[in-house]
Structure formats: C-alpha cells, structure tokens
Design an enzyme around this catalytic site. Sequence first.
Site, PDB file in Angstrom:
ATOM      1  N   HIS A   1      76.853 -10.403  58.436  1.00  0.00           N
ATOM      2  CA  HIS A   1      76.577 -10.956  59.766  1.00  0.00           C
ATOM      3  C   HIS A   1      77.599 -12.048  60.018  1.00  0.00           C
ATOM      4  O   HIS A   1      77.786 -12.937  59.173  1.00  0.00           O
ATOM      5  CB  HIS A   1      75.156 -11.531  59.785  1.00  0.00           C
ATOM      6  CG  HIS A   1      74.650 -11.832  61.155  1.00  0.00           C
ATOM      7  ND1 HIS A   1      75.206 -12.801  61.959  1.00  0.00           N
ATOM      8  CD2 HIS A   1      73.641 -11.289  61.877  1.00  0.00           C
ATOM      9  CE1 HIS A   1      74.542 -12.845  63.109  1.00  0.00           C
ATOM     10  NE2 HIS A   1      73.591 -11.931  63.083  1.00  0.00           N
TER      11      HIS A   1
ATOM     12  N   ARG B   1      75.200 -16.176  70.559  1.00  0.00           N
ATOM     13  CA  ARG B   1      76.389 -15.720  71.301  1.00  0.00           C
ATOM     14  C   ARG B   1      75.987 -14.952  72.558  1.00  0.00           C
ATOM     15  O   ARG B   1      76.643 -15.055  73.582  1.00  0.00           O
ATOM     16  CB  ARG B   1      77.281 -14.853  70.397  1.00  0.00           C
ATOM     17  CG  ARG B   1      78.114 -15.703  69.430  1.00  0.00           C
ATOM     18  CD  ARG B   1      78.866 -14.864  68.430  1.00  0.00           C
ATOM     19  NE  ARG B   1      77.964 -14.334  67.406  1.00  0.00           N
ATOM     20  CZ  ARG B   1      78.038 -13.112  66.897  1.00  0.00           C
ATOM     21  NH1 ARG B   1      78.982 -12.288  67.292  1.00  0.00           N
ATOM     22  NH2 ARG B   1      77.186 -12.733  65.976  1.00  0.00           N
TER      23      ARG B   1
HETATM   24  O1  MEZ Z   1      69.586  -6.752  64.169  1.00  0.00           O
HETATM   25  C1  MEZ Z   1      69.822  -7.824  63.599  1.00  0.00           C
HETATM   26  O2  MEZ Z   1      70.371  -7.858  62.511  1.00  0.00           O
HETATM   27  C2  MEZ Z   1      69.510  -9.088  64.300  1.00  0.00           C
HETATM   28  C3  MEZ Z   1      68.639  -9.003  65.482  1.00  0.00           C
HETATM   29  C4  MEZ Z   1      70.050 -10.226  63.859  1.00  0.00           C
HETATM   30  C5  MEZ Z   1      70.272 -11.436  64.676  1.00  0.00           C
HETATM   31  O3  MEZ Z   1      71.422 -11.824  64.817  1.00  0.00           O
HETATM   32  O4  MEZ Z   1      69.342 -12.017  65.202  1.00  0.00           O
END
Ligand code: MEZ
Length: 532
Positions: free
Chosen positions: A318, A338
């Site tokens: 992420h 974002r």
């Molecule tokens: O789907 C995801 O991983 C999610 C919703 C994560 C996030 O950034 O909140």
Amino acid sequence: MFTSEMRESIKKVEATRKERMATEPRRMTAEEKDALLKAYHPDYRADGFAEIKVGPNKGQKAPRELTELLHSNSRLLKDKVDLSKVDYETDVLVIGGGGAGSSAAIEANEAGADVMIVTKLRIGDANTMMAEGGIQAADKENDSPVQHYLDAFGGGHFAARPELLRRLVMEAPDAIRWLNELGVMFDKDEDGRMVTTHGGGTSRKRMHACKDYSGAEIMRNLRDEVLNRKIPVIEFTSAVELIKDDKGQVAGAVLLNMETGDYLVAKAKTVVIATGGAGRLHYQNFPTSNHYGATADGLILGYRAGAPLLYQDTIQYHPTGVAYPSQIFGALVTEKVRSLGAMLVNKDGEAYAHPLETRDVSASAIIRECANGKGVETPLGSGVWLDTPMIEILGGEGTIEKRIPAMFRMYLNYGIDMRKEPILVYPTLHYQNGGLEIGGEGFTKAIGNLLVAGEAVGGIHGRNRLMGNSLLDIIVFGRNAGKAAAKKAKEVELGSMNLDHIDAYAKELEAAGIETGAVSPLLLPKYARHER
Ligand code: MEZ
C-alpha cells in the site's frame, strides 16, 4: 513532534501548495508506468524471491519467506494424531473468522447446512477489521459493472481470471444491499443515497464507505450475524493440516488448541479456507498494515494437500503506510486521504505523481523519490509527504474530522494535527494478490470439495488490486463459497480419513534435498511470544 529538518521541508510543501492546487497533476503513460514498476516495485527485486522446489507450483517463484514455509515440515510428522477420535463433525468447516469466513458461514447456515467456524484468534481478528477506505460497487446511474470490470482488469495488468472478476463486479451491488440490510452504517447523504468517492484507478466514484473504519463496521455486523444465528465458533484454535479421505477428497482438518497445545479432529464434508493474508511474513522486511495473525496459513494447508497457487509472486504494497512517528510505523493511511484530495509531495514540495495512480505505480513512485534523495529522513528510513491540509481547503473546514475521524485521532495521539500539517508516508505490505487457485464457484481446481474465499484466493484481481475490491471480494466470494459448500455437502460421501498427503509431501521435500527443522503453517508471527 516533527524534527527541524521535517519542519524545513514542511515550509516547502506549504510554499508550493497554492500552485500545486491550481494545476491538475499529470497521469503517467502506460510506458512510464511499466518502466517505473520494473525499476522500483518490490515484485521486481529478484533477491526477494526463491524458487519453489516441491508441489503443484514447482519451478515457479514465490517470496522467500513464503517459499521457506512451503519448504517446511508439517507439525504432524512428529506429533501423531488419532483420526479415529473425532471431536467435531459438521457439513461445512470454515477455517478463518474474518469477513470471508463469516460471510461463508452465514450463507451455509442460511442454506440449511451444519456449519462451524474455526479461528486461531477471535472472530473478527482479521484484515477485514483493518480495512479503512471502503468497498467498491457500481450501483449508481453513471456507472456499470462493465466499467468496474474494465477499471479492475486494467489496474490488475490484464491478468485477473475473467470468470472471477466478472463475478466480483456483477455481484457487487447485491453485496452492498446485503450488508446494508445486515445493518452496516454506510455513509449516506440527506436523501439517503450512498456517498461514494474515487479510489486509485477508478473511472467512477464507486467507493462506498463507513467513514474510515469501513472494514470494522462490516466485520462488526458479520460477527453479530454469525453469533445471532448461533453458528459455532471455535476460537483460539488453528487448523494445522487438512485431512483427506481415500477418494482424494478433503474430509476436515486437524486443529490445534492454541492455549492447551492439544490436537483435535474436525470432520467435514466440505471445507472453506478463509484464512486471509500474509503481511506478518514481512516480505522484503517491509512493515505491514495487516493484523497479527496474517501468516499465510491457508496457502500452506491447501498447497500441502495438492491445491495449486496462482500469482503467489505478486504482492501489494500500500503506497501510504505511516513512515513517522515510529510508534505506528507501517500502519495504514487509507487511500481515502488521497480520494479526498491530499497530494503526494516530495521533500522539496514537488507533486511528483498523480495522487490516484494505481497502488503498485504509486508505491513505486514513492520508493523512487526516497531512493533518489527526494524523501524526508525519518528515524526508521524515509518517507514523502501526504499533503492533508489540502483536504480541508478543498472540502471545507471539518472534512477531515467528518470523513476520516479515526485517522485524525490516530495522528492527534502523537501530537500531529493532519488538518494543519502534512503527514509522512512510505509503502507498507498490505495484500497478497496471489493465493490458491479457484474456479468461479469457489472450488479449488484440484480437490472437488475444498473451497477458498477472501485474501487466500489468487486470480480475482490479477497482479494488482484496486482499493475497495478486497472488502468486496470477501463478501462476494465468501457468500458464494458458503452457498456452494452447503450444496456440495449434500452429495459428498466421505471415505476413510487419512493424512497420507503429509507423508507424500515430506518425501517430495526429501527428494528435492530440502532438510529443515522448520514447521508450517506458521500460525503466529516469528516475533510472537509463546507463553503457556
Ligand atoms: O481495499 C483496501 O485495501 C482499502 C480500502 C484500503 C484503504 O486504503 O483504505
């Protein structure tokens, strides 16, 4: 709270804010994205991977840490288990008490099957609980499942299994309806319409959210439904090996009571693996946004029993994990930050990439900035700025507290007011794109009464997943697995139970020259304290 160097850099972020906000950031071309991924995405780091030497995916690569577990021994080679003493008997055994497992159990129960959940921690201790930003579904006039499919297929580098992705997007609106009726409190406007936003790589605003604790709100409702239906939930008990029968079917699982160390035998006509992700394996030493039990257990159980993996070599980092303060290093900073308008900015105040590129591209761009000296130094490495005060300017005063209250409070605990100051982020290990291979109904290809749902599945998203499609897949594929498992259980006749596949796997390891004292599944992270 910030160091003096950080404060100097914040001045530059503030100085460029007005001009940045007046210019629409450029999207990268497909060629630029490809080059960036190859140069900076961790999936392209050869030293992060090793060849799998045994089993159905022999010859392919997987992250080193996962390969090590695939090359480990079963716990049951040394500790013998008496299969003639059955402790639990059920139609459908669900392994895992997160969103996918709970959805599967609810639907199996609804279909009239006897179902039980076994979970190594407590029901709800799962990545579902940790999901923040939302769940996608094309349920508005300007959108369609086709549009959703195209976004996800492109975002996943055209590698998603079409029959799986088709099911995901087609059944998404019904998943939202189901959750809403269960009692999930989605964000709605004064007219009762769902509030929806963009995520990285979406062409329409289709992210439905419960502020920034969407997963917790969904899990709370699923857990309540499981408990209200009186579905048995065996907590603090891990599945450590599948049991098979003399016809090659699965026949249940050997369980380990995590508190007493006792083994138990659960016999079942169908088994659903819903054990979630692998963040706690900390691939390539990344921190993780995952819950404590995310150790890829289901992949090991299924693989040792003969079920192939798909895309086990592709991992999602992420883009925005916490880089600072150190106490919450690696925790998730939801993509919704974002979506609400915050830009990614380097130490010189430059917006070096569009804030809503897909996750793999966005993470690679952050890694590139930091590798090229454009990151801000932190005690544990470096990071780039996420210019959160922009949210208040764009959405009006109070937007942060209203739309992302949990994030706001998390930072405030450390003396950072994200309404007034930007925050520092760096990629964190978030999701396994790969997992056990299934067909559209959720059955593994190799074993006719073994199903998989949720993050343990490979192929739904291809080689990169878009935001909000995981909360969606746990519901869609969890529900389907529960229905299909209940139906299948009616026709399964179990033969005599055995653990022969464990010995066969051990022989394969020996033939491949792998000698190890290690055992898998791991169950808890390597740094877990074992006190009894
Ligand atoms: O789907 C995801 O991983 C999610 C919703 C994560 C996030 O950034 O909140």
